[in-house]
Design an enzyme around this catalytic site. Sequence first.
Site, PDB file in Angstrom:
ATOM      1  N   ASP A 159      -8.365  37.477  74.238  1.00  0.00           N
ATOM      2  CA  ASP A 159      -7.449  37.817  75.062  1.00  0.00           C
ATOM      3  C   ASP A 159      -6.928  38.674  74.453  1.00  0.00           C
ATOM      4  O   ASP A 159      -6.224  38.896  73.760  1.00  0.00           O
ATOM      5  CB  ASP A 159      -6.663  36.288  74.929  1.00  0.00           C
ATOM      6  N   ARG A 162      -2.804  39.200  74.703  1.00  0.00           N
ATOM      7  CA  ARG A 162      -2.628  38.277  73.417  1.00  0.00           C
ATOM      8  C   ARG A 162      -2.381  38.495  72.307  1.00  0.00           C
ATOM      9  O   ARG A 162      -1.868  38.886  71.210  1.00  0.00           O
ATOM     10  CB  ARG A 162      -2.915  36.704  73.576  1.00  0.00           C
ATOM     11  N   GLU A 208      -3.815  24.678  58.852  1.00  0.00           N
ATOM     12  CA  GLU A 208      -4.794  24.746  60.214  1.00  0.00           C
ATOM     13  C   GLU A 208      -5.285  23.725  59.665  1.00  0.00           C
ATOM     14  O   GLU A 208      -5.953  22.769  58.631  1.00  0.00           O
ATOM     15  CB  GLU A 208      -6.326  25.546  59.650  1.00  0.00           C
ATOM     16  N   GLU A 252       1.540  30.690  67.416  1.00  0.00           N
ATOM     17  CA  GLU A 252       0.642  30.681  68.667  1.00  0.00           C
ATOM     18  C   GLU A 252       0.727  29.337  69.260  1.00  0.00           C
ATOM     19  O   GLU A 252      -0.255  28.268  69.387  1.00  0.00           O
ATOM     20  CB  GLU A 252      -0.839  31.051  69.001  1.00  0.00           C
ATOM     21  N   GLU A 261      -0.302  20.394  74.837  1.00  0.00           N
ATOM     22  CA  GLU A 261      -0.877  20.506  74.064  1.00  0.00           C
ATOM     23  C   GLU A 261       0.321  19.904  72.847  1.00  0.00           C
ATOM     24  O   GLU A 261       0.160  20.171  71.617  1.00  0.00           O
ATOM     25  CB  GLU A 261      -1.877  21.827  73.508  1.00  0.00           C
ATOM     26  N   HIS A 410      -5.329  34.258  78.907  1.00  0.00           N
ATOM     27  CA  HIS A 410      -6.492  33.432  79.093  1.00  0.00           C
ATOM     28  C   HIS A 410      -5.493  31.709  79.761  1.00  0.00           C
ATOM     29  O   HIS A 410      -6.371  31.182  79.968  1.00  0.00           O
ATOM     30  CB  HIS A 410      -7.019  33.001  77.899  1.00  0.00           C
TER      31      HIS A 410
END
Length: 502
Positions: A159, A162, A208, A252, A261, A410
Site C-alpha cells: 500500500d 500508506r 511486536e 500504524e 482491531e 488497503h
Amino acid sequence: MADSLGQKWKNREFNLSSVSNLSSDASSASPGIARFTSDGLQIQSESQQIPLNFDLQTAQIFKLGSVQSVCIMEGSDVSKTASYSTGVTIQFKNEEECEAFHSAVQQWIKEVNVQAGNLPNGTLATSKSKFDEKIEPSSAKMYFHYYGQLLHQQNMLQDYVRTGTYYAAVMENRADFTGRVVVDVGAGSGILSLFAAQAGAKHVYAVEASEMAEYARKLIAGNPKLAQRITVIKGRVEDVELPEKADILISEPMGTLLVNERMLESYVIARDRFLTPTGKMFPGVGRIHMAPFTDEYLFIEIANKALFWQQQNYYGVDLTPLHGTAFQGYFSQPVVDAFDPRLLIAPPMFHVLDFTKMKEEELYEIDIPLRFIASVGTRVHGLACWFDVLFNGSTVQRWLTTAPGSPTTHWYQLRCVLSQPIYVMAGQEITGRLHLIAHNAQSYTIYLTLSAKMWGPGAEQGGILQTSSCKLDLKEPYYRMSQPQAYPLAQDQQPQPLVQTQ
C-alpha cells in the site's frame, strides 16, 4: 466458593438514578438497582421486570464519566453467533457511589480469583494483563496469527499511499528523530523502525507481539548499518518493560473506520507507559469523516442476496421463514469498498480523536451526533465513513487520508447501509447518531440512526420525522473491493466538491 461469596455479597446494592439499554434512546432510561450476587452482578431497572445478569469474570465494565458507567456482556443468538453488545448504561447519584461501585466490582473479581486460582503449591495463578482482561483469547490468537504472516505484511507494505506517507512524514521531520529514542508500537515487519533509524534515531525499540517479531529481527539484521540502533522486543506494549523512556512513538494502529482491531488503545497505553511528557506521537491525531450517501445499485445488491431465502420449494423445503432474518443479516454488515465521491449527498463532518491527550477508556464507547444539510433531493441509503491521520512534525505536517476520490489504500472506505432508506429534498436537514461500542473480539458494534423531517402539506407543523436505524458488526464487514464506478446523475443532482483531500 459460591456459598461464601453469596453470604458476603448478598447485601451489596447500589441505587441507580438511571438505567438504559445501549441500543435504546436516553429517553427510555429509568431508575434501578445494581445488586451483587454469588454469581456476579444483577442490574434491574424499574421499567423491566427481568433483571440483567452479568458474569463479572467475562463482562466489561467501564467508567464513562464521574457518575456514569457502561456494563457490556456477551450473548448469543440461535445461530450460535456471538453478540458482543448486550448491555446497559448506568448512572449513579453521585461520584462517591460510582467509585464505591467500581471498587466493589474489583473486590468481587479479586476474591473469586483468590478462591478459584489457588495452585497446589499455594501460589496464586498469574493475574491477567490489561489486554487479556479486555480481549477474548480466541480473537487475540487469530489476530496475532494473521499479522504473523509475511503475506499480510506484504499487503500493507505494498500500500504505497500508506508506506510512502509514513516514509515522507519521518524523513521530512528528521529534526524530531535525530538523536532521539523511538518506540515502534506494533512494529510488524519493522519497516517503521528502519525508517526511524534512517532519520537518525539514537535507538529504536520495535515492540511486536506476533511471530512477525522473528521476521523483523531477520530483516533488520540484513540492514547492518541500521540494525545496531534497533532492538526488537517480542511482547505486547501492555506487558513489556523498556530500559528508557521514548522521545517519539511511531505506530500504524489504524483499522477499518480508524478504530477496528482496537489497537488505538494499545497506542494510548504505550504513550502513558513509555513516552516522555514532551514527546511526540506519529501519528498524533485521527479523524473519522462521515457523510450520507445514495447508492441504489448497492442497496439492491445487498437486498437481492436474501432472495435465496424466498424459495418456497427448495428440494421440497419452504425457506421463507428465514428470509427476514437473512435480509437483516446482510444489512448488518458494513460495506468496505472504494466508492465514487459523487454518491455523497451532503458535505461531510468529522469527529476528532487526539491520541496525544485522550484516555484509553474514551475508545470503549464513541458517540457521535450527526447533522447534515442535503445538497440534492434523493433517497438516502446510509452513512459513508473514512478517516485520516496527522503526522504533526516540527518541520512538516503531513496527512494520510483514506477519503473517496483520493488514491485508494488497503483500508478503502466504509459504508453503513440502511435496510429502510429515507427520502430528502435539497436543503433539508438530516440528523442522527453514530454510536460505537467496543467488544472483546477486538472490534465494535455500530448503531446508526438517521432522521429527516417529512415534507409536504402539514409536515412542518407536525414536525414528523422519518427515521431509519441499523445495527452492524464492524468485525464482520462485506468486502466489496472494486474500483469506484461512474454513476449517472439524476436531473436534480449537480456534481458538488463535497470531499476535500489533503
